[in-house]
Design an enzyme around this catalytic site. Structure first.
Site, PDB file in Angstrom:
ATOM      1  N   ASP B 102       1.025  -1.240  -0.127  1.00 13.39           N
ATOM      2  CA  ASP B 102       0.134  -0.116   0.069  1.00 13.39           C
ATOM      3  C   ASP B 102       0.931   1.394  -0.038  1.00 13.39           C
ATOM      4  O   ASP B 102       2.278   1.253   0.057  1.00 13.39           O
ATOM      5  CB  ASP B 102      -1.012  -0.152   1.143  1.00 13.39           C
ATOM      6  CG  ASP B 102      -0.275  -0.088   2.546  1.00 13.39           C
ATOM      7  OD1 ASP B 102       1.094  -0.110   2.616  1.00 13.39           O
ATOM      8  OD2 ASP B 102      -1.007  -0.282   3.658  1.00 13.39           O
ATOM      9  N   ASP B 288      -7.895  -7.387   0.134  1.00 10.51           N
ATOM     10  CA  ASP B 288      -7.114  -7.667   1.211  1.00 10.51           C
ATOM     11  C   ASP B 288      -7.650  -7.323   2.489  1.00 10.51           C
ATOM     12  O   ASP B 288      -8.496  -6.665   2.695  1.00 10.51           O
ATOM     13  CB  ASP B 288      -5.580  -6.803   1.132  1.00 10.51           C
ATOM     14  CG  ASP B 288      -5.956  -5.431   1.732  1.00 10.51           C
ATOM     15  OD1 ASP B 288      -6.399  -4.574   0.832  1.00 10.51           O
ATOM     16  OD2 ASP B 288      -5.477  -5.242   2.635  1.00 10.51           O
ATOM     17  N   CYS B 331     -13.800 -28.664   6.355  1.00  7.71           N
ATOM     18  CA  CYS B 331     -12.592 -27.844   6.110  1.00  7.71           C
ATOM     19  C   CYS B 331     -11.460 -28.690   5.816  1.00  7.71           C
ATOM     20  O   CYS B 331     -11.267 -29.861   6.497  1.00  7.71           O
ATOM     21  CB  CYS B 331     -12.389 -27.104   7.344  1.00  7.71           C
ATOM     22  SG  CYS B 331     -10.953 -25.978   6.781  1.00  7.71           S
ATOM     23  N   CYS B 333      -8.502 -27.909   5.870  1.00  9.20           N
ATOM     24  CA  CYS B 333      -6.820 -27.372   6.041  1.00  9.20           C
ATOM     25  C   CYS B 333      -6.139 -28.251   7.188  1.00  9.20           C
ATOM     26  O   CYS B 333      -6.783 -29.136   7.832  1.00  9.20           O
ATOM     27  CB  CYS B 333      -7.203 -25.871   6.821  1.00  9.20           C
ATOM     28  SG  CYS B 333      -7.805 -25.865   8.885  1.00  9.20           S
ATOM     29  N   CYS B 336      -7.579 -28.394  10.799  1.00 10.28           N
ATOM     30  CA  CYS B 336      -8.884 -29.322  10.894  1.00 10.28           C
ATOM     31  C   CYS B 336      -8.566 -30.590  10.639  1.00 10.28           C
ATOM     32  O   CYS B 336      -9.280 -31.757  11.059  1.00 10.28           O
ATOM     33  CB  CYS B 336      -9.922 -28.738  10.172  1.00 10.28           C
ATOM     34  SG  CYS B 336     -10.701 -27.105  10.602  1.00 10.28           S
ATOM     35  N   HIS B 362      -6.038 -21.606   9.947  1.00 11.38           N
ATOM     36  CA  HIS B 362      -7.657 -21.917   9.636  1.00 11.38           C
ATOM     37  C   HIS B 362      -8.314 -20.884   8.745  1.00 11.38           C
ATOM     38  O   HIS B 362      -8.891 -21.121   7.931  1.00 11.38           O
ATOM     39  CB  HIS B 362      -8.288 -22.584  10.954  1.00 11.38           C
ATOM     40  CG  HIS B 362      -9.739 -22.855  10.473  1.00 11.38           C
ATOM     41  ND1 HIS B 362     -10.255 -23.885   9.976  1.00 11.38           N
ATOM     42  CD2 HIS B 362     -10.865 -21.904  10.646  1.00 11.38           C
ATOM     43  CE1 HIS B 362     -11.682 -23.628   9.775  1.00 11.38           C
ATOM     44  NE2 HIS B 362     -11.765 -22.480  10.300  1.00 11.38           N
TER      45      HIS B 362
END
Lengths: 380, 380
Positions: B102, B288, B331, B333, B336, B362
């Site tokens: 930014d 973002d 999920c 991930c 998980c 997660h």
């Protein structure tokens, strides 16, 4: 049979190359055990721990083969009964390799306040909320059985340092009485370990703890007393509590003489990288210490000079601000493979949590690589 | 050519499925960009970021394809000149995929104190040590060129909320003047990006930022003004600063009408999972937000109910103390796959740093999986 300990070679120095087989797997000894106080090796994920350390002949690292958890901390939070209901600490934290729990004794004496010791046990207040608790040998066993580590430790009193011969002897006698009560209660209840049925009737192992402070005659008396109890392994406790390193070494060297050759020997709470190497070569099979992770969280990194001596690097130092090299060019850890000293310094100075994780991973790798090399040397 | 943007499909809703090709690689759009404020996506290691998100047809996750870093933070610490000497922010943090910085404007206006805005730029005091600094459009460009992200942003003023039409118009006019100065300075100096030669003469891209507050006429004026400048991409700034969500949506919907179809459109600093899905389907290509990592550090986890709606789980809650299920059974991930709610709650309550890491992983996976699904829907 809950434990098997096979020594494949004993070096002239006294150091032994062995394999300790526990319900949750085999451990190459001598071994350094990372400390996972509250069921987490601080800042390091279990999957990372499984891949830490130098590659073996198959190209894969062994990872940490055994870790330690603290009975005192888990008893207070989240509670041993909760962990038992979750299937024990292995399942609770998703770590299916061997584990060891201490007895809670050391933390009761070092962290809590308002302790009151009686022959029955210790009354103390939680360091978290001031609540009142009571630990007896029987209660420590119940807690450790609920947690369900592969190795549990007898409940002992840790004498303050320095302590007189009389005070140390008195404390040692209490520890011996507690060791017997620990053993009796453990043997009557070890079948209650959460994974007993799942593991076909296997169960935990209880190790004794030799006390006796800095007095050789008391160490001998303590070792002989505990050996009589015929426990499957023995720890040497009450060391690295502020005494000079020569004293630590002397106490270990003498105590090892009186411990059985065929059982694992564990020195609790040591130490610096050169210490763990030295003690392993003297015949110590197991060690644990918070140092690699705690030092990492303080920005202290372990490396080696070209002559092999240990160098402590303070990553905060300005001289690393633009240093594009890794922590240690000879290190094979994931941190040294990817990140520069400049980046690690930045993370530390900026208070970025990732810095603590990367520092801890490097230091743990350093400890595990040190022991890997020592094992190779002892195998010759 | 520093940037290529190819749209393979535009849905009836306005949402576009595309690929944005930047010097450091290709980015599937619409994309959510994790925020790595001080050159670290807080608590998450770069190697983990590279493997986060759902598996693709080859069985491997894409990982995060682009991340953001904050110019204001890196300017103050460790300093943009240091990072330039280290080869730019990619090499500094060992992230060889695309990045965006930014302009520093938003942080100057939200974090620092004693700001003094003049047509020339902004004088401000560091939130770290109170030291005095001055950011002009030219200086922001110099800093961003030194950092060397694939995408830089024009330096803009962020008006306070709420602000009157007059105040907003005045601020917008300043932003437009600064955008032109940003562009002029950027074009004259972009070849100084640290990796210019290494990348065969490739360089950075400068995106414009549409301001105009909550006033549709000003948003139109701002968009038209910036489109005239013919920048390679456009952001919509000054949203998600406290206004009702309908207003955010209205401002985005209207502004998108005036932005070119063939260039990437980026809404800065949003948002909740349902928001990023909604805006992506409206035709926003990039977003973002710190939310997945910041919420994770506060114990807030994103999951989905059976009807697909987003559920926020507060892992601190007592009801999870003995919950042996994963955060979300649907999920994919790594958290998980391995850890229970009971363990995650324990880590959080015990203040274990690993809890913050696992929660962040997660949530980032959740965001990336959401965008992966949205991309699949937009491809039809």
């Amino acid at each position: 049979m809950a434990l098997k300990f096979e020594i494949s070679n004993t070096a002239e120095s006294g150091g032994r190359r062995g394999v300790l087989t526990l319900p949750h797997g085999a451990v190459q000894t001598p071994v350094f055990m990372p400390v996972g106080t509250a069921a987490s090796v601080k800042t390091v994920e279990q999957g990372v721990l499984e891949r830490i350390g130098p590659p073996q002949s198959d190209g894969q690292p062994r990872g940490a083969e055994i870790i330690l958890a603290n009975t005192y901390h888990l008893y207070l939070r989240p509670g041993h009964e909760l962990i038992a209901r979750m299937g024990g600490v292995h399942r609770f934290m998703s770590w299916q390799r061997p584990m060891l729990t201490d007895s809670g004794g050391f933390q009761v004496f070092s962290l809590s306040s308002l302790r009151k010791v009686t022959p029955d046990g210790v009354e103390f207040r939680s360091h978290l909320d001031g609540s009142k608790h009571f630990f007896s040998p029987e209660h420590s066993m119940d807690v450790q059985i609920a947690l369900g580590a592969d190795i549990a430790m007898v409940f002992d009193e840790c004498v303050e340092t320095p302590a007189s011969w009389e005070r140390t002897k008195e404390s040692m006698s209490l520890t011996h009485a507690w060791a017997q009560r620990s053993k009796d209660h453990f043997e009557a209840n070890r079948h209650k370990v959460p994974w007993h049925e799942e593991f076909g009737g296997a169960t935990q192992n209880l190790f004794g703890i030799v006390q006796g402070g800095m007095y050789v005659d008391l160490r001998k008396e303590s070792a002989e007393h505990l050996v009589e109890m015929d426990l499957p392994g023995y720890a040497i406790g009450g060391l690295a509590v502020g005494e000079p390193r020569e004293v630590t070494r002397e106490m270990i060297a003498r105590t090892l003489e009186w411990l059985p050759q065929d059982k694992p020997r564990y020195v609790m709470g040591v130490g610096y990288p050169d210490e763990i190497e030295e003690y392993a070569k003297m015949g110590v099979d197991m060690m644990d210490c918070v140092l690699p992770t705690r030092a990492g969280r303080h920005g202290l990194l372990f490396t080696r000079a070209e002559d092999g001596s240990v160098v402590r690097m303070n990553i905060k130092r300005k001289e690393y601000a633009e240093d594009q090299g890794p922590i240690d060019a000879a290190c094979g850890c994931m941190v040294c493979a990817r990140y520069t000293r400049a980046y690690l310094r930045h993370l530390f100075v900026a208070g970025e949590p990732l810095g603590l994780t990367l520092n801890s991973i490097h230091n743990l790798h350093f400890y595990l690589a040190t022991m890997d090399r020592v094992r190779a040397e002892l195998a010759k």
